[in-house]
Design a protein around this motif. Structure first.
Motif, PDB file in Angstrom:
ATOM      1  N   SER A  46      31.917  45.474  50.636  1.00 29.79           N
ATOM      2  CA  SER A  46      32.248  46.899  50.557  1.00 29.79           C
ATOM      3  C   SER A  46      32.508  47.414  51.957  1.00 29.79           C
ATOM      4  CB  SER A  46      31.068  47.655  49.935  1.00 29.79           C
ATOM      5  OG  SER A  46      31.151  49.024  50.242  1.00 29.79           O
ATOM      6  N   ARG A  62      31.545  50.028  53.082  1.00 30.86           N
ATOM      7  CA  ARG A  62      30.308  50.664  53.545  1.00 30.86           C
ATOM      8  C   ARG A  62      29.398  49.714  54.310  1.00 30.86           C
ATOM      9  NH1 ARG A  62      27.958  54.494  48.758  1.00 30.86           N
ATOM     10  NH2 ARG A  62      29.848  55.657  48.388  1.00 30.86           N
ATOM     11  N   HIS A  66      37.965  40.503  40.471  1.00 27.52           N
ATOM     12  CA  HIS A  66      37.253  40.416  39.192  1.00 27.52           C
ATOM     13  C   HIS A  66      37.253  41.768  38.491  1.00 27.52           C
ATOM     14  CE1 HIS A  66      33.924  39.482  36.417  1.00 27.52           C
ATOM     15  NE2 HIS A  66      34.172  38.213  36.678  1.00 27.52           N
ATOM     16  N   PRO A  67      37.275  41.771  37.160  1.00 24.85           N
ATOM     17  CA  PRO A  67      37.348  43.054  36.447  1.00 24.85           C
ATOM     18  C   PRO A  67      36.045  43.871  36.435  1.00 24.85           C
ATOM     19  CG  PRO A  67      37.338  41.233  34.878  1.00 24.85           C
ATOM     20  CD  PRO A  67      37.470  40.632  36.246  1.00 24.85           C
ATOM     21  N   TYR A  68      34.900  43.251  36.784  1.00 23.81           N
ATOM     22  CA  TYR A  68      33.647  43.995  36.689  1.00 23.81           C
ATOM     23  C   TYR A  68      33.147  44.475  38.054  1.00 23.81           C
ATOM     24  CZ  TYR A  68      33.510  42.024  31.993  1.00 23.81           C
ATOM     25  OH  TYR A  68      33.808  41.663  30.717  1.00 23.81           O
ATOM     26  N   GLU A  69      32.621  45.698  38.076  1.00 25.24           N
ATOM     27  CA  GLU A  69      32.095  46.261  39.313  1.00 25.24           C
ATOM     28  C   GLU A  69      30.842  45.510  39.762  1.00 25.24           C
ATOM     29  OE1 GLU A  69      34.352  48.825  37.181  1.00 25.24           O
ATOM     30  OE2 GLU A  69      32.535  50.051  37.298  1.00 25.24           O
ATOM     31  N   GLY A  70      30.793  45.203  41.030  1.00 23.49           N
ATOM     32  CA  GLY A  70      29.629  44.507  41.562  1.00 23.49           C
ATOM     33  C   GLY A  70      29.782  42.988  41.533  1.00 23.49           C
ATOM     34  N   ALA A  71      30.912  42.509  41.002  1.00 19.55           N
ATOM     35  CA  ALA A  71      31.118  41.060  40.896  1.00 19.55           C
ATOM     36  C   ALA A  71      31.082  40.385  42.269  1.00 19.55           C
ATOM     37  CB  ALA A  71      32.447  40.769  40.199  1.00 19.55           C
ATOM     38  N   ARG A 112      29.500  41.356  44.974  1.00 15.18           N
ATOM     39  CA  ARG A 112      28.120  41.331  45.495  1.00 15.18           C
ATOM     40  C   ARG A 112      27.370  40.155  44.855  1.00 15.18           C
ATOM     41  NH1 ARG A 112      26.868  44.084  49.784  1.00 15.18           N
ATOM     42  NH2 ARG A 112      27.556  46.070  48.963  1.00 15.18           N
ATOM     43  N   LEU A 113      27.581  39.992  43.571  1.00 20.46           N
ATOM     44  CA  LEU A 113      26.927  38.890  42.870  1.00 20.46           C
ATOM     45  C   LEU A 113      27.423  37.547  43.408  1.00 20.46           C
ATOM     46  CD1 LEU A 113      25.781  38.477  39.339  1.00 20.46           C
ATOM     47  CD2 LEU A 113      27.565  36.887  40.023  1.00 20.46           C
ATOM     48  N   LYS A 133      25.946  36.549  46.594  1.00 20.74           N
ATOM     49  CA  LYS A 133      24.562  36.120  46.442  1.00 20.74           C
ATOM     50  C   LYS A 133      24.475  34.640  46.060  1.00 20.74           C
ATOM     51  CE  LYS A 133      20.479  37.892  44.128  1.00 20.74           C
ATOM     52  NZ  LYS A 133      19.867  39.197  44.250  1.00 20.74           N
ATOM     53  N   PHE A 134      25.412  34.179  45.231  1.00 22.47           N
ATOM     54  CA  PHE A 134      25.344  32.807  44.745  1.00 22.47           C
ATOM     55  C   PHE A 134      26.126  31.818  45.592  1.00 22.47           C
ATOM     56  CE2 PHE A 134      23.820  35.103  41.079  1.00 22.47           C
ATOM     57  CZ  PHE A 134      22.796  34.279  40.638  1.00 22.47           C
ATOM     58  N   GLY A 149      36.841  45.479  39.615  1.00 21.57           N
ATOM     59  CA  GLY A 149      36.931  46.548  38.625  1.00 21.57           C
ATOM     60  C   GLY A 149      37.316  47.853  39.284  1.00 21.57           C
ATOM     61  N   ALA A 150      36.604  48.909  38.911  1.00 20.00           N
ATOM     62  CA  ALA A 150      36.868  50.202  39.544  1.00 20.00           C
ATOM     63  C   ALA A 150      36.026  50.340  40.805  1.00 20.00           C
ATOM     64  CB  ALA A 150      36.573  51.332  38.572  1.00 20.00           C
ATOM     65  N   HIS A 199      29.244  63.049  49.030  1.00 24.04           N
ATOM     66  CA  HIS A 199      28.970  61.993  50.009  1.00 24.04           C
ATOM     67  C   HIS A 199      29.786  62.229  51.294  1.00 24.04           C
ATOM     68  CE1 HIS A 199      27.801  57.983  51.327  1.00 24.04           C
ATOM     69  NE2 HIS A 199      29.050  57.790  51.680  1.00 24.04           N
ATOM     70  N   ASN A 226      26.085  51.805  34.282  1.00 17.81           N
ATOM     71  CA  ASN A 226      27.532  51.553  34.259  1.00 17.81           C
ATOM     72  C   ASN A 226      27.795  50.338  33.355  1.00 17.81           C
ATOM     73  OD1 ASN A 226      30.167  50.844  34.775  1.00 17.81           O
ATOM     74  ND2 ASN A 226      29.822  50.330  36.941  1.00 17.81           N
ATOM     75  N   ASN A 241      30.303  48.679  32.843  1.00 21.35           N
ATOM     76  CA  ASN A 241      31.205  47.715  33.456  1.00 21.35           C
ATOM     77  C   ASN A 241      30.587  47.015  34.668  1.00 21.35           C
ATOM     78  OD1 ASN A 241      33.798  46.781  32.737  1.00 21.35           O
ATOM     79  ND2 ASN A 241      34.657  47.661  34.615  1.00 21.35           N
ATOM     80  N   CYS A 242      29.294  47.270  34.888  1.00 18.60           N
ATOM     81  CA  CYS A 242      28.617  46.636  36.029  1.00 18.60           C
ATOM     82  C   CYS A 242      28.341  45.175  35.701  1.00 18.60           C
ATOM     83  CB  CYS A 242      27.314  47.368  36.328  1.00 18.60           C
ATOM     84  SG  CYS A 242      26.354  46.604  37.654  1.00 18.60           S
ATOM     85  N   ILE A 243      28.526  44.318  36.680  1.00 15.99           N
ATOM     86  CA  ILE A 243      28.344  42.873  36.483  1.00 15.99           C
ATOM     87  C   ILE A 243      26.918  42.550  36.005  1.00 15.99           C
ATOM     88  CG2 ILE A 243      27.686  42.384  38.902  1.00 15.99           C
ATOM     89  CD1 ILE A 243      30.078  40.145  36.883  1.00 15.99           C
ATOM     90  N   LYS A 248      26.497  42.029  32.223  1.00 16.67           N
ATOM     91  CA  LYS A 248      27.425  41.085  31.612  1.00 16.67           C
ATOM     92  C   LYS A 248      26.835  39.692  31.439  1.00 16.67           C
ATOM     93  CE  LYS A 248      30.716  44.171  31.471  1.00 16.67           C
ATOM     94  NZ  LYS A 248      31.226  44.673  30.186  1.00 16.67           N
ATOM     95  N   VAL A 296      20.987  37.538  36.878  1.00 17.54           N
ATOM     96  CA  VAL A 296      20.409  38.356  37.950  1.00 17.54           C
ATOM     97  C   VAL A 296      19.680  39.555  37.354  1.00 17.54           C
ATOM     98  CG1 VAL A 296      22.011  37.824  39.827  1.00 17.54           C
ATOM     99  CG2 VAL A 296      22.606  39.617  38.186  1.00 17.54           C
ATOM    100  N   CYS A 311      22.651  48.231  43.453  1.00 17.82           N
ATOM    101  CA  CYS A 311      23.009  47.410  44.607  1.00 17.82           C
ATOM    102  C   CYS A 311      24.252  46.582  44.340  1.00 17.82           C
ATOM    103  CB  CYS A 311      21.869  46.474  44.969  1.00 17.82           C
ATOM    104  SG  CYS A 311      20.413  47.335  45.502  1.00 17.82           S
ATOM    105  N   TYR A 312      24.632  46.457  43.088  1.00 16.76           N
ATOM    106  CA  TYR A 312      25.827  45.673  42.760  1.00 16.76           C
ATOM    107  C   TYR A 312      27.067  46.557  42.687  1.00 16.76           C
ATOM    108  CZ  TYR A 312      22.975  41.585  42.099  1.00 16.76           C
ATOM    109  OH  TYR A 312      22.143  40.524  42.331  1.00 16.76           O
ATOM    110  N   CYS A 313      27.051  47.552  41.794  1.00 19.21           N
ATOM    111  CA  CYS A 313      28.288  48.325  41.581  1.00 19.21           C
ATOM    112  C   CYS A 313      28.318  49.610  42.399  1.00 19.21           C
ATOM    113  CB  CYS A 313      28.491  48.628  40.107  1.00 19.21           C
ATOM    114  SG  CYS A 313      27.380  49.897  39.467  1.00 19.21           S
ATOM    115  N   ARG A 321      26.983  52.432  41.912  1.00 24.90           N
ATOM    116  CA  ARG A 321      26.936  53.691  41.183  1.00 24.90           C
ATOM    117  C   ARG A 321      25.522  54.244  41.163  1.00 24.90           C
ATOM    118  NH1 ARG A 321      31.218  53.802  37.529  1.00 24.90           N
ATOM    119  NH2 ARG A 321      32.932  52.690  38.509  1.00 24.90           N
TER     120      ARG A 321
END
Ligand SMILES: Nc1ncnc2c1ncn2[C@@H]1O[C@H](COP(=O)(O)OP(=O)(O)OP(=O)(O)O)[C@@H](O)[C@H]1O
Ligand SMILES: [Mg+2]
Ligand SMILES: [Zn+2]
Lengths: 316, 159
Positions: free
Chosen positions: A10, A12, A108-113, A115-116, A119-120, A131-132, A201, B117, B119-121, B124, B128, B145-147, B149
């Motif tokens: 990100s 940020r 990837h289509p999912y938010e936070g993908a 970050r995940l 991690k791996f 995603g968005a 913000h 959310n 749509n947050c990973i 899914k 984790v 911490c992931y998405c 939001r």
């Protein structure tokens, strides 16, 4: 400062200094991105492009950036589709792809993908859009394009127009611009205005964006006009879409109000937001902006895989 | 004032052994009950709930819960902290307060709530636990911490 072996998830996660460092390095990459000079500092490295969603521009510019630096690219997007159909977790896919390359670029289509994935994965991960969620390399190339055209970001008058509600790029762009002291104007119909939590913000960070629905009222003060796509899917009623899309169409007539050196940007692809007649004017910057994806991504790859930003302080 | 206080406290019957959850943010008692997960099938002691009870603290009103013959594990207390950050937990033994502490909410929360959310990973099926950063305590605001939001409706998303 150093980005060696770091993930890019990100915008940020970056300090102002780090962003400036990346923009400086991007500037140095321009002749190499154009092919005028060659520099194979990533010879022997392998980048894994893992795209769970189609994206021509981002994927191609990462490939181009990698090849310009002598880095090989494997395209594992095909595999990502098969893993999804087999019900494999992203975590498992990442652990496997991680074994085949030195850096993963993930869309990837999912938010936070991302970050995940970071991690791996043992190797660094670059988020190419989740995603968005965020799309930090787009933000960096947008900042680079503005700074390149204007010399500085400080005090610039940036007008963001279009879908400010769902457009992922404008959220992180506004966030980053705030860091650099830019003034922001948000032009959108009420239904597509920037979400309140993002505006507050920005306000916390000392930026007080001006909101309006009427582009004509603000275009004469703009240094940068950043146009985003208004997606048809966001409107249940097609006539409502046509009305909104028509309102913000940029053509030579509206540009007559603009400063001579005002630049028009767009993340592309455009679908009628900017008339083709604008392409030939001094205002058009969107194709330059698309090119800038290459030097900026070269800067990131060379900093992350090649340690290019490591000795910066010592060299200065 | 002192007598007044005593009168108020008597509204809920004293217990011999058990736990008192006091200074629950007003309106959250029933959500705390959800966290406690008690139903007629798994408890055979008495529970009293005070809703909108006068408080001597600055918030003026509070909720409180007294449960007989039960002590709370730390995961339960951590979840209570998510919706009632000022709650106190008093363990009553033989009518006396044997132990007392305020719930504590770490700056980082893991595995207690799911992200709102869809749509947050983390929603899914990935291996984790959802993780959040506490961005504000009054009112409680958690950022995924992931998405990235802000979690809306903490009490509806507790795990
Ligand atoms: N035997 C008991 N049965 C039921 N509730 C009890 C018993 N003893 C104490 N309590 C309750 O346990 C809580 C903690 O007791 P304590 O004596 O510390 O209260 P307090 O002096 O009012 O403190 P606070 O500042 O937390 O309100 C209070 O809500 C009190 O009413
Ligand atoms: Mg009391
Ligand atoms: Zn989330």
């Amino acid at each position: 400062m150093d980005l060696y072996d770091k993930d890019v998830v990100s915008i940020r996660d970056f300090s102002k200094d780090q962003i400036e460092g990346i923009l400086d390095l991007s500037q140095k990459m321009v002749p190499y991105a154009l092919g005028d000079k060659t520099r194979r500092i990533l010879d022997g490295k392998i980048l894994g492009n893992l795209f769970f969603e189609p994206s021509t521009r981002t994927k191609l510019s990462f490939e181009s950036a990698a090849y310009r630096l002598g880095c090989d690219v494997i395209d594992v997007s095909e595999m990502s589709m098969t893993s999804i159909s087999k019900g494999e977790t992203l975590a498992d896919t990442i652990k496997m792809v991680d074994a085949y390359c030195d850096l993963i670029v993930l869309r990837h289509p999912y938010e936070g993908a991302a970050r995940l994935a970071a991690k791996f994965s043992i190797n660094p991960v670059i988020n190419a859009g989740d995603g968005a969620g965020s799309h930090p390399t787009q933000t960096l190339l947008d900042l680079f394009t503005m700074r390149e055209a204007k010399g500085t970001l400080d005090g610039l008058n940036i007008v963001l127009v279009g879908d400010l509600k769902y457009g992922r790029t404008v959220h992180s762009l506004a966030d980053a611009l705030t860091m650099f002291g830019a003034k922001i104007t948000l032009v959108a119909p009420e239904s597509l205005q920037m979400p309140d939590d993002i505006v507050s913000h920005l306000e916390e960070k000392g930026c007080h964006p001006r909101k309006t629905a009427v582009l004509e009222d603000v275009i004469d003060q703009a240094d940068v006009l950043y146009v985003t796509r208004i997606q048809r899917e966001r409107f249940p009623d097609p006539s409502e879409y046509n009305k909104v899309a028509g309102t913000y169409r940029i053509d030579n007539a509206i540009l007559r109000e603009a400063k001579n050196d005002m630049i028009v940007m767009h993340p592309l692809p455009r679908v009628g937001e900017i008339a083709p007649e604008v392409d030939g004017t001094q205002h058009a910057r969107y194709f330059k902006q698309a090119f800038n994806g290459v030097p900026v991504r070269m800067a990131l790859l060379s900093a992350i895989l090649g340690g290019e930003m490591r000795c910066r302080r010592i060299r200065q | 004032m002192q007598t007044n206080q005593t009168v108020k406290e008597i509204k809920l019957a004293p217990i011999r052994n058990g736990t008192v959850i006091d200074h629950i943010a007003c309106g959250q008692a029933l959500n705390v009950m959800k966290i406690l997960g008690v139903s007629e099938n798994n408890i055979d002691s008495c529970i009293s709930i005070g809703i909108h009870v006068p408080s001597t603290k600055e918030s003026k009103w509070k909720d409180l819960i007294k449960i007989e013959d039960r002590e709370l594990d730390s995961a339960t207390v951590d979840k209570i902290a998510l919706i009632a950050p000022d709650a106190t937990i008093s363990i009553i033994r033989d009518y006396y307060v044997a132990e007392k502490y305020t719930v504590h909410l770490d700056d980082h929360v893991s595995g207690l709530a799911r992200c709102s959310n869809p749509n947050c990973i983390t929603n899914k099926g990935e291996p984790v636990a959802p993780e959040f950063t506490v961005v504000s305590r009054h009112p409680i605001q958690l950022r995924c911490c992931y998405c990235d939001r802000i979690l809306t409706n903490v009490s509806d998303n507790l795990l």
